[in-house]
Design a protein around this motif. Structure first.
Motif, PDB file in Angstrom:
ATOM      1  N   TYR A 257       1.625   5.237  -0.476  1.00  0.00           N
ATOM      2  CA  TYR A 257       2.664   6.237  -0.227  1.00  0.00           C
ATOM      3  C   TYR A 257       2.316   7.599  -0.822  1.00  0.00           C
ATOM      4  O   TYR A 257       2.789   8.613  -0.322  1.00  0.00           O
ATOM      5  N   LYS A 258       1.496   7.591  -1.844  1.00  0.00           N
ATOM      6  CA  LYS A 258       1.011   8.870  -2.378  1.00  0.00           C
ATOM      7  C   LYS A 258       0.171   9.563  -1.290  1.00  0.00           C
ATOM      8  O   LYS A 258       0.337  10.749  -1.031  1.00  0.00           O
TER       9      LYS A 258
ATOM     10  N   LEU B 285      -4.995  -1.499  -0.634  1.00  0.00           N
ATOM     11  CA  LEU B 285      -4.143  -0.451  -1.196  1.00  0.00           C
ATOM     12  C   LEU B 285      -2.907  -1.017  -1.876  1.00  0.00           C
ATOM     13  O   LEU B 285      -2.297  -1.953  -1.380  1.00  0.00           O
ATOM     14  N   SER B 286      -2.540  -0.398  -2.991  1.00  0.00           N
ATOM     15  CA  SER B 286      -1.252  -0.737  -3.595  1.00  0.00           C
ATOM     16  C   SER B 286      -0.201   0.128  -2.904  1.00  0.00           C
ATOM     17  O   SER B 286      -0.544   1.153  -2.297  1.00  0.00           O
ATOM     18  N   ALA B 287       1.070  -0.292  -3.005  1.00  0.00           N
ATOM     19  CA  ALA B 287       2.137   0.475  -2.340  1.00  0.00           C
ATOM     20  C   ALA B 287       2.178   1.908  -2.874  1.00  0.00           C
ATOM     21  O   ALA B 287       2.349   2.855  -2.106  1.00  0.00           O
ATOM     22  N   GLY B 288       1.976   2.049  -4.180  1.00  0.00           N
ATOM     23  CA  GLY B 288       2.006   3.371  -4.799  1.00  0.00           C
ATOM     24  C   GLY B 288       0.939   4.292  -4.241  1.00  0.00           C
ATOM     25  O   GLY B 288       1.203   5.441  -3.886  1.00  0.00           O
ATOM     26  N   THR B 289      -0.281   3.774  -4.143  1.00  0.00           N
ATOM     27  CA  THR B 289      -1.396   4.578  -3.639  1.00  0.00           C
ATOM     28  C   THR B 289      -1.203   4.924  -2.169  1.00  0.00           C
ATOM     29  O   THR B 289      -1.456   6.046  -1.745  1.00  0.00           O
TER      30      THR B 289
END
Lengths: 122, 210
Positions: free
Chosen positions: A55-56, A49-53
């Motif tokens: 936290y989304k 996971l990327s940080a953006g994904t």
């Protein structure tokens, strides 16, 4: 509550990412990076996971009240600044159990057919 | 390598600014922390993995941005900072001007007939800017912030309503020369004070971000 009813009525499947995030919190509360690492381990490196994904997804789960967020204790002041712990709520646990049961029932349907298929071709 | 990480994280900070402010205030700091941690661990696995982490983040960004803007448009999340519900306060002075212009189209034109009118307008713009900075940038100081914003808005309204009325009365009394000079001097000083506050808050914001 509306969203919960909707989930049960439609038996809507969870996305793999959501399922793994919830599963990662099933044993103990974790902070963001802890969840990320656990999801990667559970999926054998397939889901990174990327940080953006991440936290989304966490934001959505917080909205649904499937998880809760608290300050992580026992850390140095400077690192605590950016660390929050996420924990599975009772509702989240029930959702995870429901999804696991759904997957199990799918496997139950698929298994005999696949076994027969293998036997026929064999 | 550590220098490079610092620059990458700084770049990530800029990327975070693309997210809706409400989302960023709720999760931005955590996201930055997680990204930094992931990046420092990636360094141990090699340069290629560092590049992968950055590429993954960039690849996911458009979809995440779209999702968050859509979510914010639908009403956002209760886990985000809710101070934006008071964002309309920022627009209050502008809305008043629009309303007055609709009621009496000549009102705003008269305001620009003299220097004091211009100073009032500049004051209003500065007040709007200050309101905006207070609401958007210093979100954690909620108690005094809302009171301060309320007082500033009242001040902007007073300037808008009372300023032109005051000038008109002064002109009709034929003492405009003395009073206008005095009031203009006060308004110029207030403008400068507001400008100073705005600049200091902007500076503070930069310090907080770095």
């Amino acid at each position: 509550m509306k969203k919960t009813t909707h989930f049960f009525l439609n038996e809507q499947a969870l996305t793999e990412t959501t399922f793994f995030i919830l599963l990662s919190l099933a044993l103990k509360p974790r902070h963001g990076y802890g969840i990320m690492k656990d999801v990667k381990t559970m999926s054998a490196g397939r889901i990174d996971l990327s940080a953006g994904t991440l936290y989304k997804a966490l934001k959505r789960l917080l909205d649904l009240e499937w998880i809760s967020r608290t300050d992580e204790r026992g850390l140095a002041e400077e690192s605590r600044r950016s660390r929050k712990e996420y924990a599975l709520t009772d509702l989240g646990r029930r959702m995870l159990q429901a999804e696991t049961a759904r997957l199990r029932s799918l496997v139950k349907i698929a298994d005999p057919r696949l076994t027969k298929d293998i036997a026929c071709s064999g | 390598m550590f220098g490079m990480t610092r620059w990458i994280v700084k770049g990530y900070d800029h990327l975070l600014r693309l997210y809706p402010h409400t989302f960023r205030s709720g999760f931005g700091e955590e996201m930055r922390g997680v990204f930094e941690e992931k990046l420092s661990n990636a360094q141990q696995e090699g340069y290629h993995y560092v590049m992968f982490v950055i590429a993954k983040e960039l690849f996911d960004l458009p979809g995440n941005l779209f999702a968050e803007y859509a979510s914010t448009a639908k009403g956002g999340s209760k886990y985000m900072n809710e101070k934006n519900s008071r964002l309309w306060l920022v627009c209050l002075p502008i809305l008043l001007v629009v309303l007055l212009s609709i009621i009496n189209p000549g009102f705003f034109l008269r305001l620009f007939n003299n220097f004091t009118g211009w100073v009032i307008t500049i004051n209003m713009i500065l007040t709007v800017a200050l309101n905006y900075l207070l609401l958007i940038r210093l979100r954690s100081r909620t108690k005094w912030q809302s009171v301060f914003v309320f007082l500033l808005t009242l001040y902007a309204i007073a300037l808008l309503f009372l300023g032109p009325a005051y000038i008109m009365v002064a002109q009709s009394e034929r003492i405009a020369g003395t009073i206008n000079t005095f009031s203009t001097a006060i308004l110029v000083m207030v403008s400068l004070a507001l400008l100073g506050i705005i600049l200091s808050i902007s500076q503070r914001k930069i310090n907080l971000d770095s």
